[in-house]
Motif scaffolding. Structure first.
Motif, PDB file in Angstrom:
ATOM      1  N   PRO A  60     -39.994   9.207  -5.263  1.00 22.75           N
ATOM      2  CA  PRO A  60     -39.906  10.645  -5.551  1.00 22.75           C
ATOM      3  C   PRO A  60     -41.201  11.363  -5.168  1.00 22.75           C
ATOM      4  O   PRO A  60     -42.223  10.730  -4.890  1.00 22.75           O
ATOM      5  CB  PRO A  60     -39.680  10.691  -7.064  1.00 22.75           C
ATOM      6  CG  PRO A  60     -40.186   9.392  -7.580  1.00 22.75           C
ATOM      7  CD  PRO A  60     -40.037   8.400  -6.471  1.00 22.75           C
ATOM      8  N   ARG A  61     -41.147  12.663  -5.175  1.00 20.47           N
ATOM      9  CA  ARG A  61     -42.271  13.504  -4.746  1.00 20.47           C
ATOM     10  C   ARG A  61     -43.549  13.214  -5.529  1.00 20.47           C
ATOM     11  O   ARG A  61     -44.634  13.193  -4.969  1.00 20.47           O
ATOM     12  CB  ARG A  61     -41.874  14.976  -4.894  1.00 20.47           C
ATOM     13  CG  ARG A  61     -42.911  15.931  -4.406  1.00 20.47           C
ATOM     14  CD  ARG A  61     -42.365  17.360  -4.439  1.00 20.47           C
ATOM     15  NE  ARG A  61     -43.279  18.253  -3.797  1.00 20.47           N
ATOM     16  CZ  ARG A  61     -44.039  19.125  -4.452  1.00 20.47           C
ATOM     17  NH1 ARG A  61     -43.948  19.219  -5.753  1.00 20.47           N
ATOM     18  NH2 ARG A  61     -44.858  19.909  -3.792  1.00 20.47           N
ATOM     19  N   TRP A  62     -43.437  12.964  -6.828  1.00 20.18           N
ATOM     20  CA  TRP A  62     -44.629  12.761  -7.643  1.00 20.18           C
ATOM     21  C   TRP A  62     -45.411  11.520  -7.223  1.00 20.18           C
ATOM     22  O   TRP A  62     -46.621  11.467  -7.399  1.00 20.18           O
ATOM     23  CB  TRP A  62     -44.300  12.717  -9.138  1.00 20.18           C
ATOM     24  CG  TRP A  62     -43.430  11.573  -9.567  1.00 20.18           C
ATOM     25  CD1 TRP A  62     -42.063  11.566  -9.686  1.00 20.18           C
ATOM     26  CD2 TRP A  62     -43.865  10.260  -9.938  1.00 20.18           C
ATOM     27  NE1 TRP A  62     -41.629  10.333 -10.092  1.00 20.18           N
ATOM     28  CE2 TRP A  62     -42.708   9.516 -10.267  1.00 20.18           C
ATOM     29  CE3 TRP A  62     -45.105   9.638 -10.025  1.00 20.18           C
ATOM     30  CZ2 TRP A  62     -42.775   8.181 -10.663  1.00 20.18           C
ATOM     31  CZ3 TRP A  62     -45.163   8.318 -10.434  1.00 20.18           C
ATOM     32  CH2 TRP A  62     -44.002   7.609 -10.751  1.00 20.18           C
ATOM     33  N   TRP A  64     -45.848  10.522  -4.086  1.00 16.43           N
ATOM     34  CA  TRP A  64     -46.660  10.955  -2.944  1.00 16.43           C
ATOM     35  C   TRP A  64     -47.841  11.791  -3.415  1.00 16.43           C
ATOM     36  O   TRP A  64     -48.944  11.675  -2.884  1.00 16.43           O
ATOM     37  CB  TRP A  64     -45.818  11.717  -1.927  1.00 16.43           C
ATOM     38  CG  TRP A  64     -44.747  10.868  -1.326  1.00 16.43           C
ATOM     39  CD1 TRP A  64     -43.400  11.004  -1.503  1.00 16.43           C
ATOM     40  CD2 TRP A  64     -44.916   9.726  -0.479  1.00 16.43           C
ATOM     41  NE1 TRP A  64     -42.730  10.017  -0.813  1.00 16.43           N
ATOM     42  CE2 TRP A  64     -43.628   9.224  -0.173  1.00 16.43           C
ATOM     43  CE3 TRP A  64     -46.030   9.081   0.050  1.00 16.43           C
ATOM     44  CZ2 TRP A  64     -43.433   8.114   0.633  1.00 16.43           C
ATOM     45  CZ3 TRP A  64     -45.839   7.972   0.863  1.00 16.43           C
ATOM     46  CH2 TRP A  64     -44.547   7.502   1.146  1.00 16.43           C
ATOM     47  N   LEU A  65     -47.603  12.622  -4.430  1.00 19.08           N
ATOM     48  CA  LEU A  65     -48.706  13.416  -4.983  1.00 19.08           C
ATOM     49  C   LEU A  65     -49.736  12.504  -5.650  1.00 19.08           C
ATOM     50  O   LEU A  65     -50.946  12.764  -5.583  1.00 19.08           O
ATOM     51  CB  LEU A  65     -48.162  14.453  -5.970  1.00 19.08           C
ATOM     52  CG  LEU A  65     -47.278  15.542  -5.361  1.00 19.08           C
ATOM     53  CD1 LEU A  65     -46.675  16.423  -6.452  1.00 19.08           C
ATOM     54  CD2 LEU A  65     -48.053  16.362  -4.350  1.00 19.08           C
ATOM     55  N   GLY A  66     -49.265  11.430  -6.282  1.00 18.73           N
ATOM     56  CA  GLY A  66     -50.178  10.446  -6.871  1.00 18.73           C
ATOM     57  C   GLY A  66     -51.029   9.774  -5.802  1.00 18.73           C
ATOM     58  O   GLY A  66     -52.240   9.579  -5.987  1.00 18.73           O
ATOM     59  N   TYR A  67     -50.399   9.393  -4.682  1.00 16.72           N
ATOM     60  CA  TYR A  67     -51.156   8.818  -3.565  1.00 16.72           C
ATOM     61  C   TYR A  67     -52.230   9.799  -3.097  1.00 16.72           C
ATOM     62  O   TYR A  67     -53.378   9.411  -2.854  1.00 16.72           O
ATOM     63  CB  TYR A  67     -50.256   8.504  -2.374  1.00 16.72           C
ATOM     64  CG  TYR A  67     -49.394   7.280  -2.487  1.00 16.72           C
ATOM     65  CD1 TYR A  67     -49.825   6.139  -3.139  1.00 16.72           C
ATOM     66  CD2 TYR A  67     -48.133   7.253  -1.905  1.00 16.72           C
ATOM     67  CE1 TYR A  67     -49.027   5.013  -3.226  1.00 16.72           C
ATOM     68  CE2 TYR A  67     -47.323   6.134  -1.989  1.00 16.72           C
ATOM     69  CZ  TYR A  67     -47.779   5.020  -2.650  1.00 16.72           C
ATOM     70  OH  TYR A  67     -46.986   3.911  -2.722  1.00 16.72           O
ATOM     71  N   ALA A  68     -51.840  11.069  -2.957  1.00 17.43           N
ATOM     72  CA  ALA A  68     -52.789  12.082  -2.499  1.00 17.43           C
ATOM     73  C   ALA A  68     -53.961  12.198  -3.474  1.00 17.43           C
ATOM     74  O   ALA A  68     -55.116  12.305  -3.054  1.00 17.43           O
ATOM     75  CB  ALA A  68     -52.087  13.430  -2.326  1.00 17.43           C
ATOM     76  N   ALA A 106     -44.946  14.386   0.607  1.00 19.44           N
ATOM     77  CA  ALA A 106     -44.583  15.115  -0.611  1.00 19.44           C
ATOM     78  C   ALA A 106     -43.863  16.418  -0.282  1.00 19.44           C
ATOM     79  O   ALA A 106     -43.027  16.884  -1.062  1.00 19.44           O
ATOM     80  CB  ALA A 106     -45.821  15.400  -1.453  1.00 19.44           C
ATOM     81  N   LEU A 107     -44.165  16.998   0.866  1.00 20.79           N
ATOM     82  CA  LEU A 107     -43.565  18.281   1.243  1.00 20.79           C
ATOM     83  C   LEU A 107     -42.185  18.156   1.871  1.00 20.79           C
ATOM     84  O   LEU A 107     -41.489  19.154   2.023  1.00 20.79           O
ATOM     85  CB  LEU A 107     -44.494  19.020   2.209  1.00 20.79           C
ATOM     86  CG  LEU A 107     -45.825  19.470   1.615  1.00 20.79           C
ATOM     87  CD1 LEU A 107     -46.703  20.088   2.693  1.00 20.79           C
ATOM     88  CD2 LEU A 107     -45.612  20.438   0.463  1.00 20.79           C
ATOM     89  N   THR A 108     -41.790  16.940   2.250  1.00 19.49           N
ATOM     90  CA  THR A 108     -40.484  16.765   2.876  1.00 19.49           C
ATOM     91  C   THR A 108     -39.429  16.486   1.816  1.00 19.49           C
ATOM     92  O   THR A 108     -39.704  15.836   0.808  1.00 19.49           O
ATOM     93  CB  THR A 108     -40.492  15.605   3.888  1.00 19.49           C
ATOM     94  OG1 THR A 108     -40.817  14.408   3.208  1.00 19.49           O
ATOM     95  CG2 THR A 108     -41.478  15.857   4.996  1.00 19.49           C
ATOM     96  N   PRO A 109     -38.230  16.955   2.010  1.00 17.79           N
ATOM     97  CA  PRO A 109     -37.173  16.700   1.034  1.00 17.79           C
ATOM     98  C   PRO A 109     -36.863  15.210   0.956  1.00 17.79           C
ATOM     99  O   PRO A 109     -36.574  14.571   1.961  1.00 17.79           O
ATOM    100  CB  PRO A 109     -35.972  17.479   1.562  1.00 17.79           C
ATOM    101  CG  PRO A 109     -36.387  18.143   2.812  1.00 17.79           C
ATOM    102  CD  PRO A 109     -37.802  17.766   3.115  1.00 17.79           C
ATOM    103  N   GLY A 110     -36.974  14.646  -0.214  1.00 15.05           N
ATOM    104  CA  GLY A 110     -36.647  13.243  -0.424  1.00 15.05           C
ATOM    105  C   GLY A 110     -37.642  12.293   0.206  1.00 15.05           C
ATOM    106  O   GLY A 110     -37.373  11.115   0.334  1.00 15.05           O
ATOM    107  N   GLY A 111     -38.816  12.785   0.620  1.00 19.11           N
ATOM    108  CA  GLY A 111     -39.811  11.925   1.235  1.00 19.11           C
ATOM    109  C   GLY A 111     -39.356  11.345   2.554  1.00 19.11           C
ATOM    110  O   GLY A 111     -39.770  10.272   2.941  1.00 19.11           O
ATOM    111  N   ALA A 112     -38.480  12.075   3.256  1.00 20.50           N
ATOM    112  CA  ALA A 112     -37.949  11.564   4.528  1.00 20.50           C
ATOM    113  C   ALA A 112     -39.072  11.416   5.536  1.00 20.50           C
ATOM    114  O   ALA A 112     -40.031  12.166   5.537  1.00 20.50           O
ATOM    115  CB  ALA A 112     -36.896  12.529   5.067  1.00 20.50           C
ATOM    116  N   HIS A 113     -38.925  10.434   6.400  1.00 20.44           N
ATOM    117  CA  HIS A 113     -39.946  10.186   7.401  1.00 20.44           C
ATOM    118  C   HIS A 113     -39.576  10.894   8.695  1.00 20.44           C
ATOM    119  O   HIS A 113     -38.467  11.300   8.901  1.00 20.44           O
ATOM    120  CB  HIS A 113     -40.107   8.682   7.612  1.00 20.44           C
ATOM    121  CG  HIS A 113     -40.496   8.007   6.336  1.00 20.44           C
ATOM    122  ND1 HIS A 113     -41.758   8.099   5.814  1.00 20.44           N
ATOM    123  CD2 HIS A 113     -39.773   7.281   5.457  1.00 20.44           C
ATOM    124  CE1 HIS A 113     -41.810   7.437   4.679  1.00 20.44           C
ATOM    125  NE2 HIS A 113     -40.610   6.936   4.439  1.00 20.44           N
TER     126      HIS A 113
END
Length: 193
Positions: A60-62, A64-68, A106-113
């Motif tokens: 989930p988005r959070w 990716w924010l944690g990684y950041a 984090a900015l992409t919907p669903g963390g899509a690559h």
């Protein structure tokens, strides 16, 4: 940051292996070498976690924010040490690249690559690709053996270019290979961004 699942799992294995070796170096090192090895271990394991194929895990988005946040904090530490050596400046750039990639995910919907597939390659991604291409080429060249040269007193020297004395429990060539591997992994992740 992911392509086909097999390539993703190979990237995970490569980065986790490099991170594991850096942990071993950290355990055996003292002083500044310990901090350097710790930063490289964080990069290796962080890259391994980010490279897990989305078919297996789509965080989930959070996350990716944690990684950041983690890599942002690590970048602050690297910024303090960056004045002392060019390698610390490289660590700073690597940490900032991880913040950049985590933010993009984090900015992409669903963390899509494949974040930039429709928009083309942004300037930051292009700059990072150029830097890591040059870094990988330079690191690879440092692994090339030098011709053996006779030293005063009849001793013969040779070995990889740019390898300085090893610390306790450290193989300088393997350290260079780990750095080269992580540079290649960063290139792969940036290309898949």
């Amino acid at each position: 940051m992911h392509g086909p699942a097999t390539a993703g799992w190979l990237l995970v294995a490569l980065c986790a292996g490099a991170g594991g070796y850096c942990l071993l170096r950290m355990r055996a090192a003292v002083g500044e070498a310990r901090g350097t090895a710790g930063g490289e271990a964080l990069m290796g394991f962080g890259m391994a976690a980010m490279a897990v194929p989305t078919a297996a895990l789509s965080p989930p988005r959070w996350v990716w924010l944690g990684y950041a946040a983690v890599f942002g904090a690590a970048a602050l530490g690297a910024a303090v040490r960056a004045r002392s050596s060019p390698h610390h400046a490289h660590h700073l750039l690597g940490m900032l690249a991880m913040v950049y990639m985590a933010g993009a995910m984090a900015l992409t919907p669903g963390g899509a690559h494949g974040v930039h597939a429709a928009a083309g390659v942004p300037l930051v991604t292009g700059g990072l690709l150029l830097y890591y291409t040059a870094y990988v080429l330079r690191a690879g060249a440092r692994l090339l053996p030098l011709p053996a040269a006779a030293e005063p007193g009849g001793a013969v020297s040779g070995g990889p270019a740019g390898v300085v004395g090893a610390g306790r429990g450290e193989w300088p060539e393997l350290t260079l290979v780990c750095r080269l591997s992580m540079g290649l992994a960063m290139l792969a992740m940036l290309l898949g961004l």
